[in-house]
Design a protein around this motif. Sequence first.
Motif, mmCIF file in Angstrom:
data_model
loop_
_atom_site.group_PDB
_atom_site.id
_atom_site.type_symbol
_atom_site.label_atom_id
_atom_site.label_comp_id
_atom_site.label_asym_id
_atom_site.label_seq_id
_atom_site.Cartn_x
_atom_site.Cartn_y
_atom_site.Cartn_z
ATOM 1 N N HIS A 23 0.788 -1.236 0.000
ATOM 2 C CA HIS A 23 0.000 0.000 0.000
ATOM 3 C C HIS A 23 0.820 1.285 0.000
ATOM 4 O O HIS A 23 0.273 2.345 -0.299
ATOM 5 C CB HIS A 23 -0.932 0.029 1.218
ATOM 6 C CG HIS A 23 -1.886 -1.116 1.282
ATOM 7 N ND1 HIS A 23 -2.986 -1.218 0.462
ATOM 8 C CD2 HIS A 23 -1.902 -2.221 2.068
ATOM 9 C CE1 HIS A 23 -3.648 -2.327 0.748
ATOM 10 N NE2 HIS A 23 -3.007 -2.959 1.711
ATOM 11 N N GLY A 24 2.055 1.232 0.423
ATOM 12 C CA GLY A 24 2.885 2.427 0.497
ATOM 13 C C GLY A 24 2.946 3.011 1.899
ATOM 14 O O GLY A 24 2.093 2.746 2.750
ATOM 15 N N GLU A 25 3.974 3.805 2.124
ATOM 16 C CA GLU A 25 4.208 4.393 3.440
ATOM 17 C C GLU A 25 3.091 5.326 3.871
ATOM 18 O O GLU A 25 2.665 5.305 5.031
ATOM 19 C CB GLU A 25 5.539 5.142 3.447
ATOM 20 C CG GLU A 25 6.739 4.234 3.307
ATOM 21 C CD GLU A 25 8.049 4.982 3.190
ATOM 22 O OE1 GLU A 25 8.037 6.243 3.074
ATOM 23 O OE2 GLU A 25 9.104 4.315 3.217
ATOM 24 N N ASP A 26 2.598 6.153 2.957
ATOM 25 C CA ASP A 26 1.533 7.097 3.324
ATOM 26 C C ASP A 26 0.287 6.373 3.799
ATOM 27 O O ASP A 26 -0.352 6.780 4.766
ATOM 28 C CB ASP A 26 1.198 8.024 2.158
ATOM 29 C CG ASP A 26 2.290 9.043 1.881
ATOM 30 O OD1 ASP A 26 3.077 9.341 2.806
ATOM 31 O OD2 ASP A 26 2.355 9.542 0.743
ATOM 32 N N TRP A 27 -0.075 5.280 3.110
ATOM 33 C CA TRP A 27 -1.256 4.508 3.505
ATOM 34 C C TRP A 27 -1.065 3.915 4.893
ATOM 35 O O TRP A 27 -1.966 3.958 5.723
ATOM 36 C CB TRP A 27 -1.536 3.393 2.493
ATOM 37 C CG TRP A 27 -2.831 2.692 2.730
ATOM 38 C CD1 TRP A 27 -4.029 2.985 2.170
ATOM 39 C CD2 TRP A 27 -3.068 1.578 3.604
ATOM 40 N NE1 TRP A 27 -4.998 2.126 2.637
ATOM 41 C CE2 TRP A 27 -4.422 1.253 3.527
ATOM 42 C CE3 TRP A 27 -2.257 0.828 4.455
ATOM 43 C CZ2 TRP A 27 -4.999 0.216 4.253
ATOM 44 C CZ3 TRP A 27 -2.823 -0.200 5.185
ATOM 45 C CH2 TRP A 27 -4.182 -0.506 5.074
ATOM 46 N N VAL A 28 0.125 3.373 5.136
ATOM 47 C CA VAL A 28 0.412 2.784 6.454
ATOM 48 C C VAL A 28 0.259 3.832 7.538
ATOM 49 O O VAL A 28 -0.370 3.586 8.568
ATOM 50 C CB VAL A 28 1.822 2.148 6.490
ATOM 51 C CG1 VAL A 28 2.231 1.783 7.908
ATOM 52 C CG2 VAL A 28 1.865 0.915 5.605
ATOM 53 N N LEU A 29 0.802 5.017 7.325
ATOM 54 C CA LEU A 29 0.696 6.073 8.331
ATOM 55 C C LEU A 29 -0.747 6.525 8.524
ATOM 56 O O LEU A 29 -1.182 6.787 9.646
ATOM 57 C CB LEU A 29 1.587 7.255 7.949
ATOM 58 C CG LEU A 29 3.088 6.967 8.033
ATOM 59 C CD1 LEU A 29 3.882 8.095 7.396
ATOM 60 C CD2 LEU A 29 3.518 6.736 9.469
ATOM 61 N N GLU A 30 -1.495 6.601 7.443
ATOM 62 C CA GLU A 30 -2.891 7.040 7.536
ATOM 63 C C GLU A 30 -3.782 6.009 8.230
ATOM 64 O O GLU A 30 -4.714 6.353 8.947
ATOM 65 C CB GLU A 30 -3.442 7.328 6.132
ATOM 66 C CG GLU A 30 -4.835 7.901 6.136
ATOM 67 C CD GLU A 30 -5.324 8.257 4.745
ATOM 68 O OE1 GLU A 30 -6.547 8.290 4.551
ATOM 69 O OE2 GLU A 30 -4.500 8.509 3.849
ATOM 70 N N HIS A 31 -3.496 4.724 8.044
ATOM 71 C CA HIS A 31 -4.347 3.653 8.571
ATOM 72 C C HIS A 31 -3.690 2.851 9.692
ATOM 73 O O HIS A 31 -4.175 1.777 10.049
ATOM 74 C CB HIS A 31 -4.726 2.699 7.425
ATOM 75 C CG HIS A 31 -5.533 3.359 6.367
ATOM 76 N ND1 HIS A 31 -4.967 3.944 5.261
ATOM 77 C CD2 HIS A 31 -6.862 3.567 6.264
ATOM 78 C CE1 HIS A 31 -5.913 4.460 4.512
ATOM 79 N NE2 HIS A 31 -7.071 4.256 5.093
ATOM 80 N N TYR A 32 -2.621 3.373 10.265
ATOM 81 C CA TYR A 32 -1.840 2.605 11.232
ATOM 82 C C TYR A 32 -2.663 2.124 12.419
ATOM 83 O O TYR A 32 -2.624 0.957 12.773
ATOM 84 C CB TYR A 32 -0.647 3.430 11.728
ATOM 85 C CG TYR A 32 0.317 2.623 12.565
ATOM 86 C CD1 TYR A 32 1.117 1.657 11.975
ATOM 87 C CD2 TYR A 32 0.409 2.793 13.939
ATOM 88 C CE1 TYR A 32 1.986 0.886 12.725
ATOM 89 C CE2 TYR A 32 1.279 2.033 14.696
ATOM 90 C CZ TYR A 32 2.071 1.090 14.088
ATOM 91 O OH TYR A 32 2.930 0.322 14.832
ATOM 92 N N TYR A 33 -3.418 3.022 13.036
ATOM 93 C CA TYR A 33 -4.156 2.646 14.245
ATOM 94 C C TYR A 33 -5.303 1.685 13.961
ATOM 95 O O TYR A 33 -5.662 0.893 14.815
ATOM 96 C CB TYR A 33 -4.681 3.896 14.969
ATOM 97 C CG TYR A 33 -3.571 4.741 15.534
ATOM 98 C CD1 TYR A 33 -2.770 4.282 16.571
ATOM 99 C CD2 TYR A 33 -3.314 6.000 15.018
ATOM 100 C CE1 TYR A 33 -1.748 5.053 17.083
ATOM 101 C CE2 TYR A 33 -2.293 6.783 15.533
ATOM 102 C CZ TYR A 33 -1.512 6.304 16.562
ATOM 103 O OH TYR A 33 -0.493 7.068 17.066
ATOM 104 N N GLU A 34 -5.847 1.742 12.761
ATOM 105 C CA GLU A 34 -6.959 0.862 12.422
ATOM 106 C C GLU A 34 -6.487 -0.503 11.936
ATOM 107 O O GLU A 34 -7.115 -1.517 12.232
ATOM 108 C CB GLU A 34 -7.837 1.484 11.326
ATOM 109 C CG GLU A 34 -8.501 2.778 11.716
ATOM 110 C CD GLU A 34 -7.652 4.002 11.401
ATOM 111 O OE1 GLU A 34 -6.514 3.850 10.911
ATOM 112 O OE2 GLU A 34 -8.115 5.117 11.658
#
Length: 89
Positions: A23-34
């Motif tokens: 998914h990419g780094e930005d996706w991981v950061l955006e969805h990390y807690y979920e």
Amino acid sequence: MTESLEEDYPEAAPYIQQTVAEHGEDWVLEHYYEELYPLGVLMDMPEKDELPFYDDTEHETMTEDERVEMYQAWSKYRENLHTGAKPDG
């Protein structure tokens, strides 16, 4: 992924690496807690700001109270789905 993350979180690092690859780094950061942080029930997980690609000038973290509130809301939601109860309100 840095060696430090792999050393500090040997079980979690492969999951994080795989998710970044998909998914990419930005996706991981955006969805990390979920999507990733809940794995902390099964293994040690880094805090979002410990990720090597986290930049505090571009990204935000949730406070412990915010995370608790979010997970409590999810728990209530799942319970309502299970019991068929309608939400309060």
